[in-house]
Write a protein that holds these residues in place. Structure first.
Motif, PDB file in Angstrom:
ATOM      1  N   GLU A  83       0.840  -1.200   0.000  1.00 30.39           N
ATOM      2  CA  GLU A  83       0.000   0.000   0.000  1.00 30.39           C
ATOM      3  C   GLU A  83       0.879   1.256   0.000  1.00 30.39           C
ATOM      4  N   ASP A 164     -10.897  11.234 -13.402  1.00 23.74           N
ATOM      5  CA  ASP A 164     -11.777  10.329 -12.661  1.00 23.74           C
ATOM      6  C   ASP A 164     -11.388   8.862 -12.883  1.00 23.74           C
ATOM      7  N   HIS A 167      -8.244   8.248 -10.800  1.00 24.07           N
ATOM      8  CA  HIS A 167      -8.614   8.090  -9.389  1.00 24.07           C
ATOM      9  C   HIS A 167      -9.159   6.682  -9.125  1.00 24.07           C
ATOM     10  N   ALA A 168     -10.049   6.211 -10.008  1.00 25.32           N
ATOM     11  CA  ALA A 168     -10.624   4.869  -9.847  1.00 25.32           C
ATOM     12  C   ALA A 168      -9.549   3.799  -9.966  1.00 25.32           C
ATOM     13  N   ILE A 170      -6.309   4.105  -9.218  1.00 23.90           N
ATOM     14  CA  ILE A 170      -5.490   4.141  -8.001  1.00 23.90           C
ATOM     15  C   ILE A 170      -6.253   3.503  -6.843  1.00 23.90           C
ATOM     16  N   GLU A 171      -7.521   3.803  -6.715  1.00 19.41           N
ATOM     17  CA  GLU A 171      -8.319   3.202  -5.638  1.00 19.41           C
ATOM     18  C   GLU A 171      -8.331   1.675  -5.756  1.00 19.41           C
ATOM     19  N   ARG A 172      -8.475   1.165  -6.964  1.00 20.18           N
ATOM     20  CA  ARG A 172      -8.480  -0.286  -7.146  1.00 20.18           C
ATOM     21  C   ARG A 172      -7.112  -0.876  -6.832  1.00 20.18           C
ATOM     22  N   LEU A 174      -4.967   0.340  -4.734  1.00 21.97           N
ATOM     23  CA  LEU A 174      -4.832   0.385  -3.276  1.00 21.97           C
ATOM     24  C   LEU A 174      -5.576  -0.770  -2.612  1.00 21.97           C
ATOM     25  N   ARG A 175      -6.762  -1.090  -3.111  1.00 23.05           N
ATOM     26  CA  ARG A 175      -7.505  -2.240  -2.557  1.00 23.05           C
ATOM     27  C   ARG A 175      -6.712  -3.532  -2.774  1.00 23.05           C
ATOM     28  N   ARG A 178      -3.774  -3.607  -0.362  1.00 24.61           N
ATOM     29  CA  ARG A 178      -4.168  -3.954   1.009  1.00 24.61           C
ATOM     30  C   ARG A 178      -4.416  -5.454   1.132  1.00 24.61           C
TER      31      ARG A 178
END
Length: 188
Positions: A83, A164, A167-168, A170-172, A174-175, A178
């Motif tokens: 992460e 956008d 951002h999506a 990067i969020e994926r 990061l998931r 983790r």
């Protein structure tokens, strides 16, 4: 051992170098202009960096040190290894968007300094091997190469995703990071 004052002077010099390249372009990057911007004499600059080539290699080393420090900060904030890596690599920093003249000069500089390049390769290889030591290497490499591609598309401003979508993405990542970190934690 290098004094704190010498380290601060070197940092002012490398910061001035990056600022000149970003705001005025590579053709305006002269040792005289860097010395002026960094508020040091040309002799002071030459004490730390004997040539424009050494100065640019110093900039690369400084950027690496800053990235490593930021990674350590993320780890100290409680982020897992992968992460923290994603957070570090996902930073959208304009300083990596250099004009083509600068990129070509840096590439030729690196070509002429094989030992410098080999040391960088060794450090990156060692860091990433330690990072993925207890992880699924395929999952980790998928994240790494996705981030590499993102950085390249943004650097060269070719095929970069809309904000956008970025951002999506990067969020994926990061998931996924983790999940990888949790699995590695269970193995230990």
């Amino acid at each position: 051992m290098v004094s704190a004052k010498a380290l601060e002077t070197r940092r002012r010099i490398t910061d001035a170098t990056v600022q000149i390249m970003l705001t005025r372009g590579f053709p305006q990057l002269t040792l005289e202009e860097v010395a002026k911007q960094a508020n040091v004499s040309k002799g002071g600059l030459l004490y730390h960096f004997a040539s424009k080539e050494e100065l640019l290699m110093g900039v690369i080393e400084e950027q690496e040190a800053r990235q490593f420090q930021q990674y350590q900060t993320y780890r100290e904030q409680g982020l897992g290894q992968m992460e923290a890596f994603v957070m570090l690599q996902a930073q959208h920093e304009e300083e990596f968007c250099l004009d083509i003249d600068t990129v070509l000069f840096l590439l030729s500089l690196l070509k002429e300094n094989a030992a410098f390049v080999e040391e960088r390769k060794k450090q990156v290889h060692q860091f990433f091997n330690q990072l993925i030591e207890n992880m699924d290497p395929v999952e980790a490499m998928m994240i790494r190469f996705t981030l590499d591609g993102l950085k390249m598309s943004e650097h060269f401003q070719f095929g970069q995703p809309a904000p956008d979508l970025r951002h999506a993405l990067i969020e994926r990542l990061l998931r996924q990071a983790r999940t990888i970190d949790q699995a590695a934690k269970k193995q230990n």
